[in-house]
Write an enzyme that holds these catalytic residues in place. Structure first.
Site, PDB file in Angstrom:
ATOM      1  CG  ASP A 168      -2.968   0.957  -3.427  1.00 24.70           C
ATOM      2  OD1 ASP A 168      -3.196   0.101  -2.560  1.00 24.70           O
ATOM      3  OD2 ASP A 168      -3.296   2.152  -3.309  1.00 24.70           O
ATOM      4  CG  ASP A 214      -3.961   5.925  -1.508  1.00 27.31           C
ATOM      5  OD1 ASP A 214      -3.149   5.011  -1.303  1.00 27.31           O
ATOM      6  OD2 ASP A 214      -5.194   5.762  -1.443  1.00 27.31           O
TER       7      ASP A 214
END
Length: 211
Positions: free
Chosen positions: A186, A152
């Protein structure tokens, strides 16, 4: 209204194009960040937008549910179901192109994080900061197949403040929005779901045998 062969091809190419674009962008950014940032490194692009490298075992936005193998198996099942749904819906003339594109984005987002889980543990090193990860020979990475960590990096700290001290329970505490760090996969899942709920909710239905 029945779909023509040309219409079916156009809708199929739309879904494939959306999914391919998301997967390529997602993996390109993840690999670039992983091989150029040390874990925890932060790069301020704008005051409200940072590249902040973290890794996690969990689902979207770093949430964790169950064991790592359970999460990976769940992702595989989910992607399989989504691909099946797309293959059915693309033949349904009543399903608009925007709905199909949103569903393709959700599918690609789920698949993007699967790639991290399946391969990254085998093909990357995972050194302690300030060392930077690098590609490594299969079998010499930081983990095993299906045990990789999801990368991420997108962080949007839009605003923050301290609650007044006189407030019960939360008084004096620091509040910041938006804290979760996430990736393109995401974002694709979240945006795709939001688009379907806001604009195409009436099309959310399990395809019947005739579809």
């Amino acid at each position: 209204m029945k779909l023509t062969e040309q219409g079916l091809r156009r809708r199929s190419l739309l879904c494939a194009g959306v999914a391919a674009a998301i997967l390529i962008l997602d993996q390109a950014l993840k690999i670039w960040v992983k091989t150029n940032f040390y874990l925890g490194e932060d790069l301020e692009i704008l005051p409200f937008f940072h590249l902040h490298f973290i890794q996690n075992n969990g689902m979207a936005f770093g949430w964790e549910i169950g064991s790592k193998l359970f999460l990976t198996a769940f992702r595989f099942v989910m992607v399989g179901v989504l691909i099946w749904l797309l293959a059915r819906f693309v033949k349904d003339a009543d399903k608009p192109s925007g709905f199909l594109a949103a569903l393709a984005a959700i599918t690609a987002g789920a698949a993007g994080n699967i790639i991290d889980c399946v391969f990254y543990g085998e093909i990357f090193s995972n050194p302690w900061p300030p060392e930077i990860a690098s590609f490594t020979a299969i079998g010499t990475g930081y983990g095993q197949w299906f045990q990789g960590l999801v990368v991420d990096m997108l962080w949007f700290p839009l605003f923050s403040f301290d609650w007044p001290s006189w407030l019960p329970w939360i008084g004096g505490r620091h509040f910041s929005f938006f804290d979760p760090v996430f990736n393109i996969a995401d974002a694709a899942i979240t945006v795709g779901m939001a688009v379907i709920i806001l604009f195409y909710s009436r099309h959310i239905a399990w395809p019947d045998k005739k579809a």
